[in-house]
Design an enzyme around this catalytic site. Structure first.
Site, PDB file in Angstrom:
ATOM      1  N   ASP A   1      -5.152   9.454  14.828  1.00  0.00           N
ATOM      2  CA  ASP A   1      -5.927   9.233  14.113  1.00  0.00           C
ATOM      3  C   ASP A   1      -5.611   7.585  14.021  1.00  0.00           C
ATOM      4  O   ASP A   1      -5.404   7.460  13.206  1.00  0.00           O
ATOM      5  CB  ASP A   1      -4.093   8.811  13.163  1.00  0.00           C
ATOM      6  CG  ASP A   1      -4.947   9.274  11.278  1.00  0.00           C
ATOM      7  OD1 ASP A   1      -5.764   9.686  11.339  1.00  0.00           O
ATOM      8  OD2 ASP A   1      -3.817   8.743  10.723  1.00  0.00           O
TER       9      ASP A   1
ATOM     10  N   GLY B   1       1.042  -1.435  -0.091  1.00  0.00           N
ATOM     11  CA  GLY B   1      -0.070   0.133   0.172  1.00  0.00           C
ATOM     12  C   GLY B   1       0.104   1.115   0.348  1.00  0.00           C
ATOM     13  O   GLY B   1       2.111   1.078  -0.352  1.00  0.00           O
TER      14      GLY B   1
END
Length: 842
Positions: A649, A531
């Protein structure tokens, strides 16, 4: 077939049905004429407990026991050490009035063994699995199963403390194995020292675990007892010099039991009706520090430290070679002799006390009911007193021998004051201070000068600092042509990073050679790409020893990620929890900055939960486990870790799943370290991902633990619904997932939000409760949101009544996003991701 034949057949069937029915009829009394034989059972009136014959695990032997809900949850066994070889056993009342177990030859296998009985007795089976033997005429209780415990403590069962009269009937003994209920290696009973009873687990004759002193309300050596499920305990003097400790259940329909398992662990358990299995709420030994005396005498154990054992201040290892090899059993010895002379302990160089906060106090304390000031003075005037502590419920505790089994807690515990020599105290002479400062400053100057000279003379030699070896510098390495064109500016930046990371203990981090990382990833081949994000690309790799890794590589073209890189190294090196991703190491050199993680074969949560081809594999139990795992990881960050961390986050792409689909929180580049006294902080740099950011943080830059709670609430709604908050909207109202969930909640149709791919009507109550908790977490005002400790309590307790949620923040997604410019939206988007999937638009 004739009429007579039909009548005979009907009679035989009736008899057979009656026999089968007799096996399951819920009777609750045994007499000499009304007995039970294998496989018949006796049921309590509430239907929750059963007395009958069973075979544990893989065993073929038969035992008589009491179980709760299921034969897999046996709480009491009669014939533990003398099993039946076949299924011919009988439980009845013998001629002498005792409750007995007989085999097929009428041989006595087990007896209640009560003297002075008559033949007028009966046995009844009451609530909470209590089996009693009664004298029929007067109703006197002659024998009680809870007074002859097996391996489980039930509500109302007393652990009686008496140092001089230890009763076997109040002693618990573990099973030998899961398939063998005979007496195992572990036993437990309560020990009463003056004013302070405590519970011990023994391995044979050696202490294995202890609860810490009882202060009339809690066991002070059990961390979190005030907040967890080990509540409801009571104690008092029975008038005969004994202290009885027992507990009552908060909810009679869902009691909690305490079981001493075959591995020597106390476990608090309750029955989960929805999952039809036992749920473990608490375990006595959750880390190596919970094992008695792990670090030896005059040492303290902390599960958050590495290594876990350290000598108390003023002490040093008794055997340094053993200590360095992490064999701590020899403990520590005093470094400087005491000057104590009792009465004259007020002289200039008198001994003093060092304070240890939030600890499990040592074993073998003496006590007296005096106030704190008198407790200190008594210990100070007694040269044999080497430590003291005080608790309002216990009084004064003091120690004269070795200080053994001290454990550092992150919350709770007591303060311990340890006697040390004058020179070990926090005040020294001015001369000592001057000498220390002079030597330190001089050493720094010499080191800095030597470093400058070394830099001037440095050639193509690999750097021999603690960071990774720069194996590509100055070489024409044809195997790695893309990484050889490195200039001095890159080297200068690398050195600056290394200096800034100097706060990281080298022992806490493996430093990888660049060539090894490149080989592991096949020179960062595209086929190994997992990714990418604002930080750069993520690759799968395999080291020479076969270990699989994930390599997050800072993109050279990216101006983002450098601060996050340093932050993540510093934070993750100091954290360790089963629900946090493990940072194996890093590589810095030749302009390369890479983070090396343990590899997660199931990638990230968003790659599974939002993929229609994969989310069907995530049933409710799996999703519930993921929610609970993330919650425990956050609680560790907020309350239990060495550092107090706000993640900032939290989102599905930052939740990784291991081979068993256990969640691991990742990506700590945005994390902030809080001081223990801080509740919130303010920042001018808003980082994170819209849709998961709390309103006070997105609009004002204020963040706290409640910011992570908000993100966790969004995560719950996404996991249950299987839909993204950032992409979910209703065409008519342009609502976010939060807004849609809120409307469905108000209209009483919240079940419409549940992902159809995992919906199970038998779990509907649990799923809706989870949605309720999610809505509580995303409430607009931070003060209304629960803490993670409260969230975990809500998740694990179906009986706890939840408050109604108020309206969530950001329910109108379209309006919120239209109020900020593209540049602003781009600035606050996450710039550091370890998502193992492709990036989606935010």
């Amino acid at each position: 077939m004739g009429f007579n034949s039909c009548a005979i057949l009907f009679s035989m069937l009736s008899i057979q049905c009656c026999y089968l029915l007799n096996i399951v009829i819920a009777i609750d009394t045994i007499t000499s004429s009304q007995f039970i034989k294998d496989p018949e059972t006796l049921s309590s009136k509430d239907g929750n407990f059963t007395l009958g014959f069973f075979s544990p695990g893989n065993s073929t032997y038969r035992y008589v026991g009491i179980w709760w809900k299921s034969p897999s949850t046996v709480i009491w066994v009669a014939n533990r050490n003398q099993p039946l070889n076949d299924s011919s056993g009988v439980v009845t009342i013998s001629e002498d009035g005792n409750l007995v177990v007989l085999n097929g030859h009428k041989t006595l296998i087990w007896s209640s063994n009560v003297s002075n009985t008559s033949n007028r007795t009966r046995s009844t089976f009451s609530g909470f699995g209590k089996l009693v033997l009664l004298e029929t005429t007067k109703g006197n209780i002659l024998w009680h199963s809870i007074q002859h415990a097996s391996d489980t403590i039930l509500p109302g069962m007393k652990l009686t403390s008496n140092e001089t009269r230890r009763s076997e009937k109040h002693k618990l003994t573990s099973w030998k194995s899961p398939s063998d209920p005979s007496f195992g290696s572990f036993s437990s009973w309560s020990v009463n020292r003056p004013y302070m009873p405590e519970v011990f687990i023994w391995k044979e004759t050696i202490p294995y675990w202890r609860s810490g002193p009882w202060n009339g309300r809690v066991f002070t050596g059990i961390q979190g007892m005030e907040y967890a499920y080990v509540n409801g305990f009571y104690g008092g003097d029975d008038g005969e010099g004994n202290i009885d400790i027992y507990y009552i259940t908060r909810n009679e329909s869902e009691p909690v039991i305490y079981n001493l398992n075959w591995q020597g662990q106390y476990q608090a358990k309750c029955w989960d009706d929805e999952k039809d299995e036992m749920r473990i709420l608490w375990t006595s030994q959750e880390s190596e520090c919970d094992v008695y005396g792990t670090c030896g005498a005059f040492a303290i154990c902390s599960s958050q430290s590495s290594p876990i054992c350290s000598c108390l201040r003023g002490f040093e290892p008794k055997n340094k070679e053993e200590w360095n090899s992490q064999n701590w059993t020899s403990g520590c010895v005093r470094r400087t002799s005491l000057e104590c002379d009792g009465v004259n302990n007020t002289k200039t160089n008198a001994d003093g006390f060092l304070k240890l906060e939030m600890v499990k106090v040592p074993d073998s304390a003496g006590g007296s009911p005096v106030e704190p000031d008198l407790c200190r003075s008594q210990c100070l005037e007694n040269c044999s007193c080497i430590a003291y502590s005080h608790d309002g419920g216990i009084g004064c505790m003091s120690w004269n021998g070795n200080l053994l089994d001290i454990q550092q807690f992150s919350e709770g515990g007591l303060d311990l004051y340890v006697r040390v020599a004058y020179t070990e105290l926090d005040h020294g002479t001015n001369t000592t201070i001057i000498i220390t400062v002079t030597v330190t400053v001089g050493s720094i100057i010499i080191v800095v000068f030597a470093y400058i000279m070394w830099r001037r003379r440095a050639s193509n030699h690999p750097a021999k600092l603690w960071h990774c070896f720069r194996s590509t510098r100055g070489k024409n390495n044809k195997a790695f042509p893309l990484f050889n064109e490195v200039g001095t500016s890159e080297e200068y930046k690398d050195d600056n990073i290394i200096e800034e990371l100097s706060q990281v203990n080298p022992k806490e981090l493996i430093l990888f050679d660049f060539e090894k990382v490149a080989i592991a990833t096949n020179t960062f081949h595209f086929s190994n790409k997992l990714g990418q994000g604002g930080f750069g690309l993520v690759y799968k790799g395999k080291l020479q020893d076969g270990q699989e890794i994930a390599v997050k590589r800072l993109s050279r073209a990216s101006g983002q990620g450098l601060e996050e890189f340093k932050n993540e190294v510093v934070v993750l090196c100091k954290l360790q929890h089963r629900n946090l991703v493990r940072l194996l190491g890093c590589c810095i050199g030749g302009g390369e900055k890479m983070l090396i993680y343990e590899y997660m074969p199931n990638k990230s949560l968003d790659a599974n939960i939002f993929d229609p081809s994969k989310n069907k594999a995530l049933d409710w139990r799996t999703r519930c486990g993921i929610i609970e795992g993330v919650a425990r990881g956050l609680l560790y960050l907020h309350r239990d870790s060495r550092l107090r961390i706000i993640h900032r986050d939290l989102k599905p792409s930052n939740i990784l799943l291991d081979e068993e689909l256990n969640p691991k929180i990742s990506d700590f580049g945005m994390a902030r370290i809080f001081g223990r006294s801080e509740d919130q902080a303010n920042t001018g740099r808003i980082v994170g991902t819209y849709g998961y950011m709390s309103p006070e943080y997105a609009m004002q830059g204020l963040f706290s633990e409640k910011s992570d709670v908000f993100s966790f609430g969004v995560l719950i709604l996404e996991i249950v619904s299987g839909k993204r908050n950032s992409s979910f909207y209703d065409n008519e109202h342009a609502l976010s997932l939060l807004g849609f969930a809120w409307i469905q909640w108000r209209e009483g149709s919240i079940s419409s939000l549940i992902d159809p791919s995992m919906y199970d009507p038998s779990h509907q109550k649990s799923i809706i409760r989870c949605l309720h908790i999610g809505l509580l977490c995303v409430q607009e005002h931070a003060v209304d949101r629960p803490t993670m400790a409260t969230v975990i309590s809500m998740l694990n307790s179906d009986v706890e009544i939840l408050p109604p949620p108020s309206q969530p923040a950001f329910i109108l997604r379209k309006n919120m996003l239209s109020s900020v410019s593209y540049e602003e939206r781009h600035e606050v988007s996450s710039i550091n991701t370890i998502s193992l999937t492709d990036i989606y638009a935010r």
